[in-house]
Scaffold this motif. Structure first.
Motif, PDB file in Angstrom:
ATOM      1  N   ASN A 188      10.401  -0.577  -5.981  1.00 35.44           N
ATOM      2  CA  ASN A 188       9.490  -1.576  -6.545  1.00 35.44           C
ATOM      3  C   ASN A 188       9.800  -1.853  -8.016  1.00 35.44           C
ATOM      4  OD1 ASN A 188       7.280  -3.344  -6.122  1.00 35.44           O
ATOM      5  ND2 ASN A 188       5.953  -1.945  -7.250  1.00 35.44           N
TER       6      ASN A 188
ATOM      7  N   GLN B 131       3.792  -0.497 -12.763  1.00 32.15           N
ATOM      8  CA  GLN B 131       4.995  -1.279 -12.523  1.00 32.15           C
ATOM      9  C   GLN B 131       4.576  -2.734 -12.614  1.00 32.15           C
ATOM     10  OE1 GLN B 131       6.216   0.124  -8.639  1.00 32.15           O
ATOM     11  NE2 GLN B 131       7.819   1.404  -9.506  1.00 32.15           N
TER      12      GLN B 131
ATOM     13  N   TYR C 182      -6.296  -6.137  -0.526  1.00 32.81           N
ATOM     14  CA  TYR C 182      -7.676  -5.650  -0.394  1.00 32.81           C
ATOM     15  C   TYR C 182      -8.659  -6.779  -0.707  1.00 32.81           C
ATOM     16  CZ  TYR C 182      -5.534  -1.055  -0.940  1.00 32.81           C
ATOM     17  OH  TYR C 182      -4.766   0.056  -0.796  1.00 32.81           O
TER      18      TYR C 182
ATOM     19  N   LEU D 203       1.956  -3.350 -10.167  1.00 34.81           N
ATOM     20  CA  LEU D 203       1.193  -2.151  -9.806  1.00 34.81           C
ATOM     21  C   LEU D 203       0.416  -1.655 -11.018  1.00 34.81           C
ATOM     22  CD1 LEU D 203       1.018  -0.178  -7.319  1.00 34.81           C
ATOM     23  CD2 LEU D 203       2.615   1.256  -8.545  1.00 34.81           C
TER      24      LEU D 203
ATOM     25  N   ASN E 148       7.547   9.468 -16.890  1.00 35.41           N
ATOM     26  CA  ASN E 148       6.314   8.859 -16.384  1.00 35.41           C
ATOM     27  C   ASN E 148       6.527   7.433 -15.898  1.00 35.41           C
ATOM     28  OD1 ASN E 148       4.313  10.784 -16.438  1.00 35.41           O
ATOM     29  ND2 ASN E 148       4.142  10.630 -18.660  1.00 35.41           N
TER      30      ASN E 148
ATOM     31  N   SER F 171      -1.450  -5.832  -2.048  1.00 32.72           N
ATOM     32  CA  SER F 171      -2.078  -4.951  -1.058  1.00 32.72           C
ATOM     33  C   SER F 171      -3.122  -5.651  -0.206  1.00 32.72           C
ATOM     34  CB  SER F 171      -2.717  -3.759  -1.744  1.00 32.72           C
ATOM     35  OG  SER F 171      -1.716  -2.838  -2.078  1.00 32.72           O
TER      36      SER F 171
ATOM     37  N   TYR G  12       8.278   2.963  -3.757  1.00 33.78           N
ATOM     38  CA  TYR G  12       7.815   2.912  -5.146  1.00 33.78           C
ATOM     39  C   TYR G  12       9.006   2.755  -6.089  1.00 33.78           C
ATOM     40  CZ  TYR G  12       5.820   4.363  -9.584  1.00 33.78           C
ATOM     41  OH  TYR G  12       5.437   4.410 -10.900  1.00 33.78           O
ATOM     42  N   VAL G  13      10.042   3.537  -5.879  1.00 31.13           N
ATOM     43  CA  VAL G  13      11.221   3.456  -6.748  1.00 31.13           C
ATOM     44  C   VAL G  13      11.845   2.061  -6.654  1.00 31.13           C
ATOM     45  CG1 VAL G  13      13.558   4.313  -7.088  1.00 31.13           C
ATOM     46  CG2 VAL G  13      11.695   5.924  -6.700  1.00 31.13           C
TER      47      VAL G  13
ATOM     48  N   PHE H  42      -1.744  13.632 -14.841  1.00 32.95           N
ATOM     49  CA  PHE H  42      -0.430  12.998 -15.023  1.00 32.95           C
ATOM     50  C   PHE H  42      -0.536  11.626 -15.683  1.00 32.95           C
ATOM     51  CE2 PHE H  42      -0.356  15.523 -11.106  1.00 32.95           C
ATOM     52  CZ  PHE H  42       0.452  16.543 -11.531  1.00 32.95           C
TER      53      PHE H  42
ATOM     54  N   ALA I 190       3.393   5.765  -5.709  1.00 32.17           N
ATOM     55  CA  ALA I 190       3.086   5.922  -7.135  1.00 32.17           C
ATOM     56  C   ALA I 190       2.375   7.246  -7.376  1.00 32.17           C
ATOM     57  CB  ALA I 190       2.224   4.762  -7.610  1.00 32.17           C
ATOM     58  N   GLU I 191       1.442   7.555  -6.466  1.00 31.28           N
ATOM     59  CA  GLU I 191       0.694   8.809  -6.602  1.00 31.28           C
ATOM     60  C   GLU I 191       1.642  10.003  -6.490  1.00 31.28           C
ATOM     61  OE1 GLU I 191      -2.616   9.304  -7.243  1.00 31.28           O
ATOM     62  OE2 GLU I 191      -1.900  11.370  -7.403  1.00 31.28           O
TER      63      GLU I 191
ATOM     64  N   PHE J  49      -3.883   3.738  -7.266  1.00 37.64           N
ATOM     65  CA  PHE J  49      -2.964   2.695  -7.701  1.00 37.64           C
ATOM     66  C   PHE J  49      -3.275   1.439  -6.887  1.00 37.64           C
ATOM     67  CE2 PHE J  49      -0.922   6.601  -8.866  1.00 37.64           C
ATOM     68  CZ  PHE J  49      -0.275   6.317 -10.047  1.00 37.64           C
TER      69      PHE J  49
ATOM     70  N   VAL K 235       3.645   1.437  -1.599  1.00 33.81           N
ATOM     71  CA  VAL K 235       4.024   1.600  -3.005  1.00 33.81           C
ATOM     72  C   VAL K 235       2.924   2.345  -3.767  1.00 33.81           C
ATOM     73  CG1 VAL K 235       4.393   0.330  -5.157  1.00 33.81           C
ATOM     74  CG2 VAL K 235       5.569  -0.379  -3.082  1.00 33.81           C
ATOM     75  N   GLU K 236       1.666   2.029  -3.456  1.00 37.25           N
ATOM     76  CA  GLU K 236       0.551   2.718  -4.117  1.00 37.25           C
ATOM     77  C   GLU K 236       0.598   4.219  -3.839  1.00 37.25           C
ATOM     78  OE1 GLU K 236      -2.953   0.892  -2.623  1.00 37.25           O
ATOM     79  OE2 GLU K 236      -2.552  -1.035  -3.600  1.00 37.25           O
ATOM     80  N   LYS K 237       0.849   4.557  -2.584  1.00 36.32           N
ATOM     81  CA  LYS K 237       0.911   5.983  -2.236  1.00 36.32           C
ATOM     82  C   LYS K 237       2.110   6.628  -2.921  1.00 36.32           C
ATOM     83  CE  LYS K 237      -1.400   5.666   2.206  1.00 36.32           C
ATOM     84  NZ  LYS K 237      -1.089   4.354   2.822  1.00 36.32           N
TER      85      LYS K 237
ATOM     86  N   ARG L 280       0.826  -1.209   0.000  1.00 37.15           N
ATOM     87  CA  ARG L 280       0.000   0.000   0.000  1.00 37.15           C
ATOM     88  C   ARG L 280       0.861   1.259   0.000  1.00 37.15           C
ATOM     89  NH1 ARG L 280      -5.233  -1.765   3.654  1.00 37.15           N
ATOM     90  NH2 ARG L 280      -5.506  -3.746   2.602  1.00 37.15           N
TER      91      ARG L 280
ATOM     92  N   SER M 221       3.893  10.267  -9.607  1.00 39.29           N
ATOM     93  CA  SER M 221       3.269  10.764 -10.830  1.00 39.29           C
ATOM     94  C   SER M 221       3.052  12.266 -10.749  1.00 39.29           C
ATOM     95  CB  SER M 221       1.961  10.024 -11.106  1.00 39.29           C
ATOM     96  OG  SER M 221       0.934  10.532 -10.302  1.00 39.29           O
ATOM     97  N   SER M 222       2.817  12.787  -9.534  1.00 36.16           N
ATOM     98  CA  SER M 222       2.555  14.226  -9.469  1.00 36.16           C
ATOM     99  C   SER M 222       3.832  15.039  -9.248  1.00 36.16           C
ATOM    100  CB  SER M 222       1.541  14.524  -8.368  1.00 36.16           C
ATOM    101  OG  SER M 222       1.996  14.038  -7.146  1.00 36.16           O
TER     102      SER M 222
ATOM    103  N   GLN N  34       5.964   9.953   3.626  1.00 35.68           N
ATOM    104  CA  GLN N  34       5.740  10.068   2.186  1.00 35.68           C
ATOM    105  C   GLN N  34       7.022   9.772   1.415  1.00 35.68           C
ATOM    106  OE1 GLN N  34       4.045  14.072   2.473  1.00 35.68           O
ATOM    107  NE2 GLN N  34       2.143  13.255   1.643  1.00 35.68           N
TER     108      GLN N  34
END
Lengths: 416, 594
Positions: A242, B535, B592, B538, A69, B590, A239-240, B486, A56-57, B585, A52-54, A50, A60-61, A232
């Motif tokens: 990953n 990824q 879920y 992901l 990207n 995860s 994420y990196v 993005f 990723a967000e 993502f 990694v999911e955060k 999870r 991307s921003s 964060q």
């Protein structure tokens, strides 16, 4: 009430129920204890996922603009979805095989030498002699009557394969990848894990990277005045990392990387064999008038030497951004005039100065490098630029530098 | 002559023989430990036999010992069963100790700092054996304690046990209720996750409404204009020091008063205005040793067992993402026991409904026994008091309901739907898309038009949708919109959801239903789900809603005479279409979808 009569009124039942419950609780707690290791591990994995999911967000921003990207990198920052970052060595399997064959050849040669050399042979005991014979027989059995030829053939094939593999990486090599030294961690001499490397880079940014990137990497941590909290940053690092998660790096992965890390070149003074103008180093502003003739003579000689040579603007650029660190000051027009539009500025603005009558643009640039105090641009301090380039450059390097500066002929940001 | 230079156990052995000396020595040790009961007395008591000697040795520990001096030596038989107390007072006390013990264990793993607190929670969950279990027990105990203490108050009220001479007992009881609420509330913040930060921010914002000194109170509570490091530390100190000290002191006072005035008997056993609790007739006496003691040990075992079972299989303390003052989650509420104040706040003035109204209510509760001078304890003679209490209970339920996020807070329907599909796990629920099995998150672009009612649905609906987007230029807008999020895609082509992804089909069906249910405000709407790989393990999921804007006044769409919404047109006379989107993502690991 039955419950009342059965449980609460009879003491032996109370004791029995109480004891049962306490025992059952102990069994349950024991059961929890048994499962604890597994539970903690699965929570760990789930939380990492999870995170990694955060990450990723956030990537991307905040990061994708420069790092691409899908982490392939851009002219502004190196690729992170990058075998170099994870230290993958494409040549390693071949190198292992080559080393094995070479060892075998050496062994065979030493064994044959022993057998041929009477004196060496006589020194062997009976057992040793049998062992050497057995070894030789084994090698011959494996590689035929002429093992050396067949082994050398194998070696040649491997070496060719290796060269071919490097050839296939050519486009990556052109972008700065070095297959012989493929690990970023090794390159920078990082003594800890990749995770801490990524994290510390995120925390403090890369202020010095202005020397070799168009802009520095900002410090992202709130601790260092940036926008992100530590958790964060950890998400981002996860994420990196990953990208390397259970990854079998392929050649395509390497070729997909648009930009590799740049090495900051050593800032120390380099020794050149034939310094172009060692006589006129360290001339302070006040001494310029007295030594004007000397400066003119040496600059003229340097220009003569350079006339024979062709400058390489690419090397000039690396010098400018790297070992000479010119770009450290020549960037924002605060400490020194900016790099952008240098050539335009020299031609349109500087040469209009009556003091510079008769100068060519090249002459002016060379003089300003070798004796920076000879003509100080109004609004900038004297004695500020290093005055030792005369001994740090030879004619070729100077030509490269001038070739690079000549390519800066776009609009002059100072002109208005 | 002693064996050793001083009198010792060995002298006894020499004098009486080993066997006798050991038995007598053990007897003496037991008698000292129990402050008066020897081995024989304990055996008799546990067998349920009458005491063998006079005076009754079982009263001795109450007179001489520290632990039992605060317990009565005998009770009236009427109060030792389930009725009338339902053991709620005992349970409240149980939870005081239960929370103290689990809380002290948790303190070893916790640092009250915004930088570390959340990390502590994580390490408690992934690196501390029994960490999750202890946290679950503490949290469940806290929520249960609030409920139990409240029920204890209700019981006391309905049996009229607060009446003379027990007025002050009731008063301290209301104080304990308030302390319990604040203990639970201050503990709420400590995990420093989104749930904690926002529930407490809402709760603490009421302090701001205090008349005259609101700003100062707010600063005092939070240690700054916003909940931060200082606020967390203050809540922590209140949680582990200030409030527990108050709670323990007043628990002492409360129980002292209970013992002094005796446990109140069921209303029908005590005549109005007459307190018979202290004068227990001999034939009704139940002695603490052994009856009440064994009873309490049994309840201890039963309650602990229930809590353990609940925490293993049915209850886990929530932990959402790290607290972020910049991100307000949709549907934030105060903790459930403060919902009534949040609901009351929706009635109007913040100062009145948030501070004065609860203040009056609690003040009224405290003085009830001094106002209600009717000595009767029987139900039939207390009609007024009962009516008022039912009114107040009803008001409590209604205002609590009003405190829920779905009441009276207008959120744009597109935001509601996007949230419904994607929200992070919170309160043990999560967005519909999250639990879809990772393998079924097929890369591609899918539309609700495939599942919409009407003529065009299924594959032909998708084809028609593609054509429509190409023709009216919406495709370009969609791609531009994704670019701002993005996500750069060169082109986009919608396809039917693959047959091997039934869970994704289900979500898109649900998505279509949600849009349909809002078709008045989201006129001629469509929704899409775009799944792109990010990824290896992901994927990125973009959910987009597009609709034609209608005139909206005060949060509700304006309807024309025939009951249809009125579309908005721009200056060129073209309908205005609006887009909103959210993306998440999803990582394969995860969990879920477990």
């Amino acid at each position: 009430m039955d419950l009342q009569r059965l449980l609460i009124d009879r003491m032996e039942n109370r004791i029995l129920v109480g004891l049962t419950m306490v025992l059952a609780s102990m069994v349950l707690v024991g059961w929890v204890a048994i499962n604890e290791t597994g539970r903690m591990a699965s929570f760990q994995q789930q939380h990492l996922a999870r995170s990694v999911e955060k990450g990723a967000e956030l990537f991307s921003s905040s990061c994708a603009t420069c790092h691409g990207n899908s982490g392939e990198g851009s002219a502004r920052a190196p690729g992170l979805n990058n075998p170099q970052l994870f230290g993958h060595d494409y040549l390693a399997p071949l190198d292992t095989q080559i080393a094995a064959v070479e060892t075998r050849i050496a062994r065979f040669e030493s064994l044959t030498a022993t057998m041929v050399d009477e004196e060496a042979r006589s020194q062997l005991s009976e057992e040793e002699f049998t062992a050497v014979q057995a070894d030789l027989a084994a090698i011959i059995e494996q590689f035929g009557e002429d093992p050396l030829t067949s082994l050398n053939g194998e070696l040649t094939t491997l070496v060719t394969n290796r060269a071919n593999l490097i050839l296939q990486m050519q486009s990556a090599i052109d972008r700065g990848y070095d297959p012989e030294d493929p690990s970023r961690m090794n390159n920078v001499g990082w003594g800890s894990t990749l995770e801490t490397f990524v994290l510390t880079t995120l925390v403090s940014g890369r202020p010095v990277s202005t020397n070799y990137w168009p802009e520095p990497m900002a410090a992202w941590s709130q601790t260092a005045g940036g926008p992100l909290r530590d958790d964060q940053l950890q998400d981002l690092a996860n994420y990196v990392l990953n990208w390397g998660h259970e990854r079998n790096w392929t050649l395509e992965d390497l070729l997909r990387v648009q930009q590799f890390a740049k090495e900051p070149v050593e800032g120390a003074v380099q020794i050149v064999e034939n310094p172009v103008a060692a006589e006129i180093i360290d001339i302070q502003f006040a001494d310029v008038t007295g030594r004007r003739d000397e400066i003119d003579a040496v600059v003229a000689r340097a220009l003569d030497e350079m006339a024979e040579l062709t400058g390489d603007p690419n090397n000039g650029q690396s010098l400018y951004n790297g070992s000479l660190a010119c770009s450290a000051c020549h960037n924002l027009a605060t400490v020194a005039p900016p790099t952008e539009g240098t050539f335009t500025r020299v031609q349109d603005t500087r040469l209009a100065d009556p003091n510079l009558a008769g100068y060519s643009a090249e002459h002016y640039i060379v003089e300003s490098i070798l004796a920076p105090n000879a003509h100080v641009v109004e609004g900038y301090p004297a004695n500020n630029m290093p005055q030792n380039f005369g001994e740090r450059l030879d004619a070729q390097l100077l030509a490269d530098l001038v070739a690079y500066l000549s390519s800066q002929d776009g609009a002059d940001p100072l002109a208005n | 002559m002693s064996v050793l230079p001083f009198p010792s156990f060995l002298d006894d052995v020499k004098e009486k023989g080993l066997r006798k000396a050991v038995f007598e020595g053990a007897d003496e040790v037991v008698e000292r430990l129990t402050a008066g009961l020897n081995v024989q007395d304990v055996r008799d008591a546990l067998r349920g036999e009458d005491p063998t000697r006079r005076p009754n040795p079982r009263l001795q520990p109450h007179a001489d010992g520290f632990w039992l001096h605060m317990r009565p030596s005998y009770y009236n038989r009427q109060v030792t069963g389930l009725y009338p107390s339902f053991r709620l007072g005992w349970l409240s006390t149980y939870f005081v100790f239960f929370e103290t013990i689990t809380g002290i264990i948790l303190m070893f793993w916790y640092t009250p700092s915004p930088e570390i607190a959340y990390g502590n929670m994580l390490s408690m969950l992934n690196n501390v054996p029994f960490g999750q279990f202890t946290r679950d027990l503490h949290r469940l105990g806290a929520e249960a304690m609030v409920l139990i203490v409240f029920l204890h108050m209700l019981r006391t009220f309905y049996t009229g046990s607060y009446k003379k001479p027990r007025q002050f007992t009731w008063f301290t009881g209301v104080l304990l209720l308030i302390f319990t609420g604040f203990l639970s509330f201050t503990g709420y913040l400590l995990p420093w996750d989104q749930l904690a930060l926002w529930a407490v921010t809402i709760g603490a914002s009421m302090a701001e409404a205090t008349p005259l000194v609101g700003e100062q109170v707010n600063l005092l509570v939070r240690g700054g204009p916003e909940m931060g490091a200082n606020g967390l530390l203050r809540f922590y100190m209140a949680h582990v020091l200030l409030l527990p000290v108050l709670l323990f002191i007043f628990t002492g006072v409360h129980y002292y008063k209970v013992v002094i005035h005796g446990h109140s008997l069921p209303p029908r056993e005590e005549n109005p205005g007459e307190d018979t609790a202290k004068r227990v007739p001999l034939d009704r006496r139940v002695y603490f040793i052994p009856d009440v003691l064994t009873s309490e040990l049994m309840w201890f075992g039963v309650t602990s067992f229930i809590l353990i079972v609940l925490c293993i299989w049915f209850y886990h303390a929530p932990l959402e993402s790290h607290a972020d003052p910049q991100v307000t989650p949709l549907g934030t509420t105060a903790p459930w026991y403060f919902l009534w104040i949040q609901g009351a706040l929706k009635l109007g003035d913040k100062t009145f409904w948030g501070v004065i109204f609860p203040g009056i209510l609690l003040g009224f509760l405290m003085v009830v026994p001094y106002i209600d001078l009717n000595p009767a304890r029987r139900f039939a003679q207390r009609r007024l008091a009962f009516s008022i209490s039912f009114l107040m209970l009803t008001a409590l339920v209604v205002t609590s309901y009003m405190g829920l996020a779905e009441f009276g807070v207008a959120t744009a329907p597109d935001q509601e739907i996007l949230n419904e599909l994607t929200f992070e796990p919170a309160h043990n629920h999560m967005g519909l898309l999250r639990p879809v099995n990772f393998d079924q998150l097929a890369t591609g672009a899918f539309t609700t038009r495939e599942f919409a009612g009407g003529a065009e649905h299924g594959p032909s609906g998708v084809a028609a949708f593609n054509d429509m987007l190409q023709q009216n230029g919406e495709m370009e807008h969609l791609l531009e919109h994704l670019e701002t999020q993005f996500l750069s895609l060169p082109t986009l082509r919608f396809t039917p959801v693959p047959a091997n992804a039934p869970e994704l089909v289900h979500v898109l069906e649900e998505f279509a239903h949600l849009l349909e249910a809002e078709q008045v405000e989201l006129l001629d709407s469509w929704g899409v789900v775009i799944i792109t790989p990010n990824q290896g393990n992901l994927k990125r999921l973009d959910v987009v809603i597009n609709w034609q804007e209608v005139e909206i006044v005060g949060g509700t769409p304006v309807l024309d005479d025939s009951g249809n919404p009125i579309p908005v047109f721009n200056d060129d006379g073209a309908p205005v279409r609006r887009t909103s989107s959210v993306h998440i993502f999803i990582n394969e690991q995860s969990g879920y979808f477990n």
